[in-house]
Each structure stands twice: as structure tokens, then as C-alpha cells.
Design a protein around this motif. Sequence first.
Motif: not given
Lengths: 200, 200
Positions: A129, A135, A199, B1-8, B11
Motif C-alpha cells: 500500500l 522509514r 526522497d 491505492m498506492r501512495r508514495t512514501p514521504l519525502a525526506t 519525514l
Amino acid sequence: MLLGLYVPGNSPLHRRRAGTKLAVLGVLLGVMGVFRTAEVVTGGFVALTALTLLSGVGLRTMLAQLRPLLWFAVFVGAFQIWLSGPRQAALAVGFLLVSVGLAALVTLTTRTQELLDCMVSGLRPLRRLGVDPERAALTMSLTIRSIPVLLELSQDVQQARRARGAERSLRAFAVPLLIRTVRHADRVGEALAARGVDDP
Amino acid sequence: MRRTPLATHDLALVAVFAALVAVLGAPGYISVSGLSAPITLQTLGVMLTGSVLGARRAPLAVLTFLALVAAGLPLLAGGRGGLSMFTGPTGGFLVGWLVGAAVIGWLVEHRPSRFGLGWVALANLVGGIAVVYAFGVPWMSWAATDLSLSAAWAASIVYLPGDLIKVAVTTVIAGGLLRGYPTAMPVQHRVRRDRDSVAG
């Protein structure tokens, strides 16, 4: 610096894995929540007492965990006696004590780090997901590290407020604190990028 | 729904604001002078997080904070923590913080241009009070075994005046942050999203 609520020990409860304890807790509370009869709550109370003694954390530690419930339990007890009689009151107060006590027992007998690791591995199935467990773990360690930094920031800001003669102003405290907090986050972000945390 | 991980950088903001919520719960360090009774600023932290971080990052920051509490760190006001905070009668308020922070963030992000700080106040009234109580009060009534909703309300209502003050304080502080550090607020978010869509 930051101490968890864990009480060191070597009881059978301490030696079980965090995941096992969480699963058992979930099942017990689920069953108790659905079947809230006098027998089940009494059983839960006996189990709580037995497990507390077995864990070796001490009755005093357990009572300290239950203490914040005191005023609410009194309120609920009085309300239920007035409305539906002493039997229902005992059931309601008993359920409160057992649901809080059993959860506290898991916290008291499991290291903070082990519980954190358990949560992080629980995130793994969510990878598809878009959740990144590594992270998430990094974020939690950064938070733990940031707490003393922000405490120091808040003391600086309080001194600055005093120097300005604005001791009573919440605004002269909170606005600078928030601005410095955001700046600190900016620096943490830069530091992470410099260490190769890019990122995604 | 795929969400991109947080930008650094995001974070870092999530981690540092989770720490801010923790620090605002430490009464020994932050005293609101002018008041005789100690008041906890933890809800203030949640409201500020929602107002500053927006709909996506704010709930992640609150979630990080709650994960550390659940793992056994005594970060809630009064040095409390552990799993029992979630199984006890006030657990619903913690879940309410999570959803409330998201609602505040979403509302602040979608501020109609003709509204100013009044919109921030409205967002915090809805997300920081209405949503939080909408989770907290029914949960309390369930945990206390058939405690009527009105009785659960009666037990929670003492916190309402303090929460209203916190909404006002959040609004003032958000205004201060907007002036002192304009790029920190989620209004910026929309600009960033536009840039992303151009890049993509």
C-alpha cells in the motif's frame, strides 16, 4: 533520557514474545468486551490478579497503573448503582479495571524497543500500500531523539520570554517555539539528506 | 491505492511535530503562567500539528506519537503511557486526535481564499473538538458498560472550556507562524502540488 514504563524481570510473562502477548491481550479484551457477563468479568479479574503476581512487577506498580482510573471508576460506580443497582456497578467497574490492568501488564513486562520492533514488523504487509516500515522506524527514532532537543528549545524560548518581560504571554512563548520547531525539522531534513536518506 | 512514501523533509517534519506533541504534554517544562491549575497543552500540540502539517503529514505525526505511547513511553500528560491508555475509557480521545488532526489539516488546506485566520479557528473547532469528542464520548460510554451517552458527556464536558481556549490559542499562533515563517503553513502545499503535476 527517556525511560519507558517497562519493569525489568525474568518472569514467564517477561519471556514471552511481544507479538504473543499482544495477540493474547487482543483476544482476551475482545471476548470480554463482547461477553460482558459477571462470570467473564470475574474470570478476567482473577486472571489479572494471578498474572500480576506471576509477573513479579508488584501489586504496587499495578495499582499505580490503575490509579488514573480512580475518579472515573467512582463516577461510573455511583452512576450505575443509582441507575441499575450494585451488581451492574460492580460489573462496569470490574470491566474497566481488568481492561486497563491487562493492557498495563503487557506494557510493564515488555521492553519499549521490543514493542516498537513488533509494530514495525506489523507494518510489513502494508508495504504494497506504499507503507515503508524502515522509514516508519526511522521516524520513531527521530521523534525520540527530538524530544530532548525540543525541551531545550522550549526552555530557551521561556528564558527569552522572561528577558522580554512578557512572562505571562502565551503567544511570546508558543510562536517562537513553533517557528524554532519548524526550523529544527528543516535542519533534520537536511541532515538526513546529507546522510543519504533520499526522497523515495 | 498506492501512495508514495514521504519525502525526506516531510519525514523530518512528521518526526519533529510528534516530538512537539510529546513536549507540550510535559507540565514540568511548560508552565502556563497566569493560571493556578496546571493545564495540559497536548491537545494544543495536536491542533498545531493539524494546522501546520496538513491532511497527510499531520495524522502521521499524531500516529507516530501514539505509537511511542503505546510502546510504553510515558509521553501523555502526567507522565502516562502504555497500551492501557488505548484500552481504557479515554482511549477514544486518542483515536479522535488522529482523525481530528487529519480533518484540521484537510480543512486548512482547502481554505477558501476569502477567509483568513477565522477559517483556521473553524477548522480547529471541527477537527480539534467536534471530531475528538465524537470518538471520545461514545468510546467512554462503551468502556464503562452502558454508561449513557449523556453521562459520558457529563464526564468529558469539564475539558471543553480548555479546548475552546486552545482553539483560540492555535489560531493566534498559526497567525504568528504565518508571519514569522510563511512557507511553513499548508497553503504552501497547494503550490507544491502544482509544481509536482508540472514535473510529472
